[in-house]
Design a protein around this motif. Structure first.
Motif, PDB file in Angstrom:
ATOM      1  N   MET A 129      29.167  53.869  67.679  1.00  0.00           N
ATOM      2  CA  MET A 129      28.860  54.526  68.956  1.00  0.00           C
ATOM      3  C   MET A 129      27.354  54.571  69.177  1.00  0.00           C
ATOM      4  O   MET A 129      26.850  54.288  70.274  1.00  0.00           O
ATOM      5  CB  MET A 129      29.454  55.946  68.995  1.00  0.00           C
ATOM      6  CG  MET A 129      30.954  55.965  69.267  1.00  0.00           C
ATOM      7  SD  MET A 129      31.664  57.651  69.216  1.00  0.00           S
ATOM      8  CE  MET A 129      30.955  58.361  70.710  1.00  0.00           C
ATOM      9  N   ASP A 130      26.636  54.918  68.125  1.00  0.00           N
ATOM     10  CA  ASP A 130      25.183  54.995  68.243  1.00  0.00           C
ATOM     11  C   ASP A 130      24.596  53.615  68.566  1.00  0.00           C
ATOM     12  O   ASP A 130      23.709  53.480  69.415  1.00  0.00           O
ATOM     13  CB  ASP A 130      24.593  55.537  66.938  1.00  0.00           C
ATOM     14  CG  ASP A 130      23.089  55.704  67.034  1.00  0.00           C
ATOM     15  OD1 ASP A 130      22.639  56.466  67.915  1.00  0.00           O
ATOM     16  OD2 ASP A 130      22.357  55.037  66.262  1.00  0.00           O
ATOM     17  N   LYS A 133      25.310  52.734  72.182  1.00  0.00           N
ATOM     18  CA  LYS A 133      24.424  53.536  73.038  1.00  0.00           C
ATOM     19  C   LYS A 133      23.037  52.887  73.080  1.00  0.00           C
ATOM     20  O   LYS A 133      22.460  52.681  74.147  1.00  0.00           O
ATOM     21  CB  LYS A 133      24.329  54.940  72.429  1.00  0.00           C
ATOM     22  CG  LYS A 133      23.889  56.005  73.395  1.00  0.00           C
ATOM     23  CD  LYS A 133      25.100  56.561  74.134  1.00  0.00           C
ATOM     24  CE  LYS A 133      24.704  57.440  75.297  1.00  0.00           C
ATOM     25  NZ  LYS A 133      25.868  57.722  76.159  1.00  0.00           N
ATOM     26  N   LYS A 134      22.508  52.578  71.905  1.00  0.00           N
ATOM     27  CA  LYS A 134      21.149  52.005  71.826  1.00  0.00           C
ATOM     28  C   LYS A 134      21.079  50.652  72.518  1.00  0.00           C
ATOM     29  O   LYS A 134      20.050  50.288  73.080  1.00  0.00           O
ATOM     30  CB  LYS A 134      20.733  51.848  70.360  1.00  0.00           C
ATOM     31  CG  LYS A 134      20.485  53.188  69.664  1.00  0.00           C
ATOM     32  CD  LYS A 134      19.450  53.071  68.551  1.00  0.00           C
ATOM     33  CE  LYS A 134      19.016  54.455  68.073  1.00  0.00           C
ATOM     34  NZ  LYS A 134      19.861  54.949  66.955  1.00  0.00           N
ATOM     35  N   HIS A 138      28.114  50.978  78.016  1.00  0.00           N
ATOM     36  CA  HIS A 138      28.956  52.144  78.281  1.00  0.00           C
ATOM     37  C   HIS A 138      29.793  52.358  77.013  1.00  0.00           C
ATOM     38  O   HIS A 138      30.507  51.458  76.577  1.00  0.00           O
ATOM     39  CB  HIS A 138      29.847  51.854  79.501  1.00  0.00           C
ATOM     40  CG  HIS A 138      30.888  52.901  79.770  1.00  0.00           C
ATOM     41  ND1 HIS A 138      30.942  53.615  80.950  1.00  0.00           N
ATOM     42  CD2 HIS A 138      31.929  53.347  79.032  1.00  0.00           C
ATOM     43  CE1 HIS A 138      31.963  54.460  80.916  1.00  0.00           C
ATOM     44  NE2 HIS A 138      32.592  54.309  79.751  1.00  0.00           N
ATOM     45  N   VAL A 139      29.681  53.529  76.421  1.00  0.00           N
ATOM     46  CA  VAL A 139      30.379  53.813  75.155  1.00  0.00           C
ATOM     47  C   VAL A 139      31.688  54.522  75.447  1.00  0.00           C
ATOM     48  O   VAL A 139      31.703  55.668  75.874  1.00  0.00           O
ATOM     49  CB  VAL A 139      29.516  54.697  74.229  1.00  0.00           C
ATOM     50  CG1 VAL A 139      30.247  54.938  72.918  1.00  0.00           C
ATOM     51  CG2 VAL A 139      28.161  54.057  73.994  1.00  0.00           C
ATOM     52  N   GLN A 140      32.790  53.812  75.218  1.00  0.00           N
ATOM     53  CA  GLN A 140      34.097  54.438  75.412  1.00  0.00           C
ATOM     54  C   GLN A 140      34.717  54.726  74.042  1.00  0.00           C
ATOM     55  O   GLN A 140      35.020  53.805  73.289  1.00  0.00           O
ATOM     56  CB  GLN A 140      35.015  53.523  76.217  1.00  0.00           C
ATOM     57  CG  GLN A 140      36.365  54.173  76.447  1.00  0.00           C
ATOM     58  CD  GLN A 140      37.155  53.468  77.519  1.00  0.00           C
ATOM     59  OE1 GLN A 140      38.026  52.691  77.208  1.00  0.00           O
ATOM     60  NE2 GLN A 140      36.839  53.740  78.772  1.00  0.00           N
ATOM     61  N   GLY A 167      28.121  61.558  72.344  1.00  0.00           N
ATOM     62  CA  GLY A 167      27.513  60.790  73.425  1.00  0.00           C
ATOM     63  C   GLY A 167      28.442  59.789  74.109  1.00  0.00           C
ATOM     64  O   GLY A 167      27.962  58.896  74.817  1.00  0.00           O
ATOM     65  N   ALA A 168      29.765  59.919  73.886  1.00  0.00           N
ATOM     66  CA  ALA A 168      30.699  59.010  74.564  1.00  0.00           C
ATOM     67  C   ALA A 168      30.516  59.122  76.077  1.00  0.00           C
ATOM     68  O   ALA A 168      30.384  60.218  76.610  1.00  0.00           O
ATOM     69  CB  ALA A 168      32.139  59.364  74.190  1.00  0.00           C
ATOM     70  N   ASP A 169      30.492  57.974  76.765  1.00  0.00           N
ATOM     71  CA  ASP A 169      30.422  57.982  78.226  1.00  0.00           C
ATOM     72  C   ASP A 169      31.800  58.205  78.824  1.00  0.00           C
ATOM     73  O   ASP A 169      31.928  58.638  79.965  1.00  0.00           O
ATOM     74  CB  ASP A 169      29.862  56.650  78.738  1.00  0.00           C
ATOM     75  CG  ASP A 169      28.436  56.435  78.283  1.00  0.00           C
ATOM     76  OD1 ASP A 169      27.586  57.285  78.616  1.00  0.00           O
ATOM     77  OD2 ASP A 169      28.177  55.454  77.567  1.00  0.00           O
TER      78      ASP A 169
END
Ligand code: CO
Ligand code: CO
Lengths: 469, 469
Positions: A129-130, A133-134, A138-140, A167-169
């Motif tokens: 996930m990180d 994000k970086k 879009h983090v699902q 931080g999930a979108d």
């Protein structure tokens, strides 16, 4: 008005579920412009089993596929499926490999990364996930849906809350076995929308036929996006057909806005492809539907039948089906999906055939009990754990915490054959398969299986290749 | 708690929809006790096309089938489908024949009679309903569902109200083409329940895959009974599978109370039968699903394709599909089911092929315009009517009003061969077919088609035999 958006899975999950993942890039290219124009929320086109099958059976570079798709699909976000720390493979990879893979996926064209861990062990999702994000994707983040005494509404809410905090979108409810009933979907989606206030995406498989109803109730509960496939690759083990969902929601406050005439043009293309490649439609057998009764997915039952047939003990299938819920409970109620479906299934078969429970314990069951896949949803039965690994202490850390970094080693070993950072990461994930592909590419004679071989491999390929995800 | 009850259609509509009505009595007998024990509201086992196919192809006396079923099914009401004044045939019969047929149906074992008229012309339902009432049956009166500017909610409410006033014990919403969307079903069922206060039964076909969702919304709206089939004879042109509906409603206030394990035992029987008889599963083709776009049912499209192929003009199919809505509007928006689907389809083909609209008009279109099937839902376009029947006055009375009584004649003509009142009525409905059957029975050599013939007849049989109902 709260229109429901739609992700088209035809180019990833649908052919993974029905055609043994054998759609080729050349099969996809002619229809991409139509798909791009249709108004989907996203196109799921990469990840899952497609990466492995490209390299292993189709003689294709999966990165090149992604770049070609991206060069045509200009408007619609491209989506991929990532098995958390296992990426697009079958065991956990070191963090440096995970970070590099995710970064290159985005660089080559992925916009949305759906991440799931088969045990809902959030620790396995932190690094992917990180990294996503970086990389600017879009983090699902997904919660895997199953049925057990510990898979309560509270469990899903807590897991989803942790993922949102990471931080999930958006959150995906991932119903890989077609177990989610319409009214349970209504409850879960309502709760997640209310408590988290972020986008909720629902991924169901058709299997026994509840999914269209499940999508309707999810729409009523405020779901943002649902997953469907074009009708020639829908039904059965795949997603429900987009056309049915579009029609069912037409002229309601959840109208998808998609155009049926355009969808039928797309369907005609895939139907011609289906016929030319000799693939079957998605169908529902009694064995698939029995998942409603005992939660054992149809694919897992076929595997059990094969195992028992090899031992000349097919008549024990009913004993095995009764043993499975016991083993599953003792092992802490893992969802019955690969790899845990094999872990539970193989142990159940051995328990029945030897006549003494846990007398024989295969390596993957030991690894599971040692915590090498992550933390089981519930504690493993203490007596059983003792039988399997004695006084050995299971892992208390995240499985990848004990892995050595892998990138430098992959660079070293692939140095002569790799032509790009993407090649290096292909090697890091599937060393032997990638090496063979690189060598053939070097020699200018890339082998790809023919139709007859496809059929044979489909029937004999290892269970992990038919991973439902 | 408002449990939903279930009618099993496996022994009538399901095999009529998928197996060309070719299930034999001997195929049914071994599973009847299980079906009787399962807790269904009723078993639909008779009527529709089964009567004709028994006599014409299976060498079976349909009355004997009914008596055999009744001798085993002791608890669950037996249900039949009656095409109003057309009974189990294809044109209107005189009232005395209608009354005798209905009376004998009840005498031989029918408990519930579902009656429908393809034009929703209530006048065609008066005599059959009265006869059923007098015979002591549960009278279920249907409204046929279709989509057109005149098939408004008001139309259905008015039709259903008239039927309730005529003494209907329940109202069936009959969705023969799988057109009813979930939210429209919710609206219609809610309205009928509120306004009429009697039992509402919903009959849908799966076709494009909305029916499970449609049943759920109907359940929420208070529907009393829905129609399903056992999974090996479900999906496609048939009903949705019972197992899916049972599971989807389990543990909700609409829980059906049926037992999945028992349903799977029943399904196993039918799956073995399906395989042994070589019949295919129900599937959804693109052509079936396009009904969502232009309301032309898949079965009607196959008929059009055959007609055009015979004329070497298959390339005109798109013109025909564009002509159909025009013809349908001009003819007063009949629902597109047999016989009106053939009436509209054949006229559309002729309009396209001759290049001059209504230059050629076949006999059945003339009969329709003359009012010989009943009153069209909307007035026929005046200009078109003039083109077709000139200044001739169409019928203003009920079609059967101008028919001579038929029973005495049938008795006279069948006197030498008929052994019972049931034989006489079989003769009154299908004189030639019944005569051939009686003669063979007399001679002790009853012919029945073999598997190869079944396949051939399926492919070449007249369109009216595949009547969707
Ligand atoms: Co999936
Ligand atoms: Co029907």
């Amino acid at each position: 008005m709260k229109p429901v958006k739609i992700t088209d899975t035809t180019l990833r999950d649908a052919h993974q579920s029905l055609w043994a993942t054998r759609m080729r890039t050349e099969d996809m290219l002619p229809i991409l412009t139509e798909l791009d124009e249709a108004g989907f929320f996203s196109l799921e086109v990469w990840g899952g089993a497609t990466f492995d099958v490209c390299l292993r059976f189709l003689g294709e570079d999966p990165w090149e596929r992604l770049r070609q798709i991206k060069s045509i699909v200009k408007k619609t976000p491209l989506q991929m499926l990532l098995r958390a720390q296992s990426l697009v493979g079958y065991s956990h990879y070191p963090d440096d490999v995970v970070r590099e893979f995710v970064s290159l996926s985005v660089k080559n064209g992925i916009d949305i990364i759906r991440i799931f861990d088969s045990l809902n062990d959030v620790r396995n999702m932190v690094v992917p996930m990180d990294a996503a994000k970086k990389a600017g994707a879009h983090v699902q983040a997904s919660v895997v849906y199953t049925i057990s005494p510990v898979h309560t509404t509270k469990h899903y809410l807590e897991t989803a809350t942790s993922l949102a905090e990471l931080g999930a979108d958006s959150i995906c409810i991932k119903d890989m076995a077609g177990l989610l009933t319409p009214y349970k979907a209504y409850e879960l989606v309502s709760l997640l929308k209310k408590e988290l206030g972020i986008m909720v995406h629902l991924h169901s498989h058709y299997i026994g036929g509840m999914a269209v109803g499940t999508y309707l109730k999810a729409a009523e509960a405020g779901v943002d996006v649902i997953d469907t496939a074009s009708v020639p690759l829908a039904f059965g083990a795949s997603q429900p057909p987009v056309e049915t969902v579009v029609r069912a929601l037409q002229d309601t406050e959840h109208d998808t806005g998609l155009n049926l005439r355009q969808l039928f043009r797309i369907a005609k293309y895939f139907e011609a492809l289906r016929k030319s490649r000799g693939f079957e439609r998605g169908i529902t057998r009694i064995s698939d539907m029995r998942v409603f009764e005992h939660q054992v997915p149809g694919g897992m039952i076929s595997n059990l039948v094969s195992q028992l047939e090899e031992q000349g003990a097919l008549e024990r299938i009913h004993d095995v089906l009764e043993e499975i819920p016991k083993v599953r409970a003792e092992l802490g109620y893992p969802p019955l999906v690969t790899p845990t479906s094999q872990i539970v299934g193989t142990q159940a078969v051995l328990n029945v055939l030897t006549g003494v429970r846990y007398k024989l314990v295969p390596g993957e069951v030991k690894a599971y009990v040692r915590g090498q896949y992550g933390r089981p949803p519930a504690p493993i039965d203490h007596e059983i754990q003792k039988k399997i690994i004695g006084d050995e202490e299971p892992l208390t850390v995240r499985p990848a915490d004990i892995l050595e970094p892998g990138l430098a080693k992959a660079q070293r070993e692939s140095a002569e054959l790799a032509r790009s950072p993407e090649d290096v990461i292909s090697y890091a994930i599937f060393p032997q398969v990638a090496k063979k592909f690189f060598e053939e590419r070097q020699a200018g004679v890339i082998s790809r299986e023919g139709p007859k071989e496809t059929k044979e491999t489909k029937e004999t390929q290892p269970a992990w290749l038919s991973k439902e995800d």
